[in-house]
Design a protein around this motif. Structure first.
Motif, PDB file in Angstrom:
ATOM      1  N   ALA A   1       0.830  -1.204   0.000  1.00 27.71           N
ATOM      2  CA  ALA A   1       0.000   0.000   0.000  1.00 27.71           C
ATOM      3  C   ALA A   1       0.868   1.260   0.000  1.00 27.71           C
ATOM      4  O   ALA A   1       0.576   2.236  -0.711  1.00 27.71           O
ATOM      5  CB  ALA A   1      -0.931  -0.011   1.219  1.00 27.71           C
ATOM      6  N   ILE A   2       1.947   1.241   0.775  1.00 29.66           N
ATOM      7  CA  ILE A   2       2.862   2.391   0.801  1.00 29.66           C
ATOM      8  C   ILE A   2       3.523   2.575  -0.560  1.00 29.66           C
ATOM      9  O   ILE A   2       3.642   3.701  -1.071  1.00 29.66           O
ATOM     10  CB  ILE A   2       3.924   2.192   1.893  1.00 29.66           C
ATOM     11  N   LEU A   3       3.941   1.458  -1.181  1.00 35.35           N
ATOM     12  CA  LEU A   3       4.584   1.542  -2.495  1.00 35.35           C
ATOM     13  C   LEU A   3       3.606   2.049  -3.550  1.00 35.35           C
ATOM     14  O   LEU A   3       3.987   2.814  -4.446  1.00 35.35           O
ATOM     15  CB  LEU A   3       5.131   0.167  -2.885  1.00 35.35           C
ATOM     16  N   LEU A   4       2.348   1.637  -3.449  1.00 35.92           N
ATOM     17  CA  LEU A   4       1.334   2.135  -4.382  1.00 35.92           C
ATOM     18  C   LEU A   4       1.178   3.645  -4.236  1.00 35.92           C
ATOM     19  O   LEU A   4       1.066   4.358  -5.240  1.00 35.92           O
ATOM     20  CB  LEU A   4       0.002   1.435  -4.119  1.00 35.92           C
ATOM     21  N   ARG A   5       1.191   4.115  -3.013  1.00 38.23           N
ATOM     22  CA  ARG A   5       1.087   5.569  -2.801  1.00 38.23           C
ATOM     23  C   ARG A   5       2.299   6.288  -3.381  1.00 38.23           C
ATOM     24  O   ARG A   5       2.174   7.357  -3.982  1.00 38.23           O
ATOM     25  CB  ARG A   5       0.954   5.849  -1.293  1.00 38.23           C
ATOM     26  N   TYR A   6       3.482   5.715  -3.206  1.00 38.96           N
ATOM     27  CA  TYR A   6       4.688   6.314  -3.775  1.00 38.96           C
ATOM     28  C   TYR A   6       4.609   6.382  -5.306  1.00 38.96           C
ATOM     29  O   TYR A   6       5.097   7.333  -5.924  1.00 38.96           O
ATOM     30  CB  TYR A   6       5.914   5.499  -3.380  1.00 38.96           C
ATOM     31  N   SER A   7       4.010   5.342  -5.927  1.00 42.92           N
ATOM     32  CA  SER A   7       3.949   5.302  -7.389  1.00 42.92           C
ATOM     33  C   SER A   7       3.067   6.396  -7.966  1.00 42.92           C
ATOM     34  O   SER A   7       3.143   6.685  -9.162  1.00 42.92           O
ATOM     35  CB  SER A   7       3.432   3.942  -7.856  1.00 42.92           C
ATOM     36  N   LEU A   8       2.247   7.006  -7.131  1.00 45.97           N
ATOM     37  CA  LEU A   8       1.375   8.093  -7.579  1.00 45.97           C
ATOM     38  C   LEU A   8       1.977   9.464  -7.306  1.00 45.97           C
ATOM     39  O   LEU A   8       1.342  10.482  -7.582  1.00 45.97           O
ATOM     40  CB  LEU A   8       0.007   7.978  -6.891  1.00 45.97           C
TER      41      LEU A   8
ATOM     42  N   PRO B   1      13.864  15.361 -11.089  1.00 50.67           N
ATOM     43  CA  PRO B   1      15.207  14.870 -11.444  1.00 50.67           C
ATOM     44  C   PRO B   1      16.327  15.782 -10.980  1.00 50.67           C
ATOM     45  O   PRO B   1      17.400  15.308 -10.610  1.00 50.67           O
ATOM     46  CB  PRO B   1      15.153  14.780 -12.974  1.00 50.67           C
ATOM     47  N   THR B   2      16.087  17.103 -10.994  1.00 46.38           N
ATOM     48  CA  THR B   2      17.172  18.029 -10.640  1.00 46.38           C
ATOM     49  C   THR B   2      17.539  17.929  -9.162  1.00 46.38           C
ATOM     50  O   THR B   2      18.712  18.021  -8.797  1.00 46.38           O
ATOM     51  CB  THR B   2      16.758  19.476 -10.962  1.00 46.38           C
ATOM     52  N   ARG B   3      16.544  17.693  -8.340  1.00 40.65           N
ATOM     53  CA  ARG B   3      16.790  17.598  -6.900  1.00 40.65           C
ATOM     54  C   ARG B   3      16.843  16.146  -6.413  1.00 40.65           C
ATOM     55  O   ARG B   3      17.175  15.884  -5.268  1.00 40.65           O
ATOM     56  CB  ARG B   3      15.699  18.350  -6.143  1.00 40.65           C
ATOM     57  N   LYS B   4      16.488  15.201  -7.324  1.00 40.57           N
ATOM     58  CA  LYS B   4      16.471  13.775  -6.999  1.00 40.57           C
ATOM     59  C   LYS B   4      15.689  13.494  -5.717  1.00 40.57           C
ATOM     60  O   LYS B   4      16.181  12.891  -4.773  1.00 40.57           O
ATOM     61  CB  LYS B   4      17.895  13.222  -6.885  1.00 40.57           C
ATOM     62  N   MET B   5      14.430  13.946  -5.737  1.00 38.73           N
ATOM     63  CA  MET B   5      13.589  13.705  -4.576  1.00 38.73           C
ATOM     64  C   MET B   5      12.147  13.493  -5.021  1.00 38.73           C
ATOM     65  O   MET B   5      11.755  13.859  -6.132  1.00 38.73           O
ATOM     66  CB  MET B   5      13.665  14.882  -3.596  1.00 38.73           C
ATOM     67  N   MET B   6      11.379  12.868  -4.144  1.00 40.55           N
ATOM     68  CA  MET B   6       9.984  12.564  -4.420  1.00 40.55           C
ATOM     69  C   MET B   6       9.104  13.697  -3.923  1.00 40.55           C
ATOM     70  O   MET B   6       9.279  14.199  -2.809  1.00 40.55           O
ATOM     71  CB  MET B   6       9.611  11.235  -3.749  1.00 40.55           C
ATOM     72  N   VAL B   7       8.141  14.087  -4.752  1.00 42.54           N
ATOM     73  CA  VAL B   7       7.233  15.178  -4.416  1.00 42.54           C
ATOM     74  C   VAL B   7       5.829  14.607  -4.237  1.00 42.54           C
ATOM     75  O   VAL B   7       5.353  13.825  -5.069  1.00 42.54           O
ATOM     76  CB  VAL B   7       7.227  16.256  -5.523  1.00 42.54           C
ATOM     77  N   GLU B   8       5.177  14.974  -3.166  1.00 37.86           N
ATOM     78  CA  GLU B   8       3.828  14.495  -2.872  1.00 37.86           C
ATOM     79  C   GLU B   8       2.869  14.924  -3.977  1.00 37.86           C
ATOM     80  O   GLU B   8       2.779  16.093  -4.337  1.00 37.86           O
ATOM     81  CB  GLU B   8       3.364  15.042  -1.526  1.00 37.86           C
ATOM     82  N   ALA B   9       2.144  13.935  -4.531  1.00 39.77           N
ATOM     83  CA  ALA B   9       1.189  14.235  -5.595  1.00 39.77           C
ATOM     84  C   ALA B   9       0.191  13.085  -5.687  1.00 39.77           C
ATOM     85  O   ALA B   9       0.247  12.123  -4.909  1.00 39.77           O
ATOM     86  CB  ALA B   9       1.914  14.438  -6.924  1.00 39.77           C
TER      87      ALA B   9
END
Length: 297
Positions: A42-49, A54-62
């Motif tokens: 479930a956590i991985l599914l949320r991450y996939s959304l 790329p410039t900051r190499k980080m995940m943004v909540e969306a």
């Protein structure tokens, strides 16, 4: 109250008691699986959304399906999925063709050394996939055992190019998955009464007819179990394609690992992981329904 009503009431109470007992027994395992498997999924599914910068190499909540759209609209990734499915199907068919005769021999043998045959089948499972892949690298190398033997015997002038090819990957995955197919088939074939086969022969059936009309349908539970295990393991193979296929040969599992570790693109890696899981489950269910329908004819 009549004796019949009392008996029905007693039977109902006994069934409810057995149901509660069964629930109590499977409850801890169900909770453990839910927490340790479904929770991370479930956590991985949320991450996939989520989105990735790329410039900051980080995940943004969306909350977007852009990662899934990117996969299916990029020929590079769809080709990798096609290669993975093709190799998984090839490995499954090869394991079934090679494993069925071996499983039949083990199931029907009356030798006192039967347990040694089973141990010989299980023994490769004691070695990790990476170690076995490294062993195949020694065998398949240009100066490895296979080429050195053939060149030493004067059968070839130059070594065969086996390493870092699709053939090497298929052979390596077949070697890893074959014990699962054999053990699944052997346990089911052992439960089939030998008198059924002898009856087919006494009625004039040829060995091929007996296999097609008697043995194959009766062994279908083992065939389904073996193909499910083999196909799922082949679809998710990592060490074997990574080591035997080389950097230019791509399958889904190494690509997912690369997205998570080297590119640190967790949203896209999560999307690829769920696509792999969905395709694996869909093809497994479809293939097994097809096999069951053909066996029922």
């Amino acid at each position: 109250m009549t004796d019949t009503a009392v008996a029905h009431r007693s039977a109902g109470s006994r069934r409810r008691s057995e149901g509660w007992t069964a629930a109590a027994l499977i409850g801890p395992a169900t909770i453990f699986i839910a927490l340790c498997l479904l929770g991370p999924l479930a956590i991985l599914l949320r991450y996939s959304l989520n989105e990735f910068e790329p410039t900051r190499k980080m995940m943004v909540e969306a909350l977007t399906i852009a990662n899934y759209v990117k996969f299916f609209t990029d020929p590079y990734y769809t080709a990798i999925l096609g290669t993975t499915v093709r190799i998984a199907v090839t490995v499954t068919v090869a394991c079934l063709i090679v494993g069925f005769p071996l499983a039949y021999v083990v199931a029907r043998t009356q030798s006192r050394f039967k347990h040694l045959l089973i141990i010989a089948i299980v023994l490769p499972l004691f070695v990790g996939n990476a170690v076995r892949a490294a062993g195949w690298m020694v065998v398949f190398g240009n100066k490895g055992f296979f080429n050195a033997t053939l060149m030493g015997a004067g059968l070839i002038n130059k070594p065969f190019e086996i390493m870092f090819t699709e053939k090497a990957v298929i052979i390596g995955i077949v070697a890893v998955n074959l014990p699962f197919m054999v053990l699944s088939l052997q346990s089911v074939i052992e439960s089939i009464d030998r008198a059924v086969e002898e009856a087919a022969f006494s009625l004039g059936a040829t060995p091929l007819t007996m296999f097609r009309r008697v043995l194959w349908p009766l062994a279908m539970p083992g065939i389904l179990a073996g193909t499910i295990l083999t196909f799922i393991l082949a679809m998710n193979a990592y060490a074997t394609p990574f080591l035997l296929g080389g950097p230019l040969f791509k399958m889904m599992a190494p690509v997912i690992y690369n997205e998570f570790t080297q590119k640190t693109n967790w949203p896209f890696g999560g999307a690829i992981a769920f696509i792999l899981m969905a395709v694996t489950l869909t093809l497994t269910i479809a293939a097994n329904l097809l096999l069951q329908r053909r066996a029922a004819r």
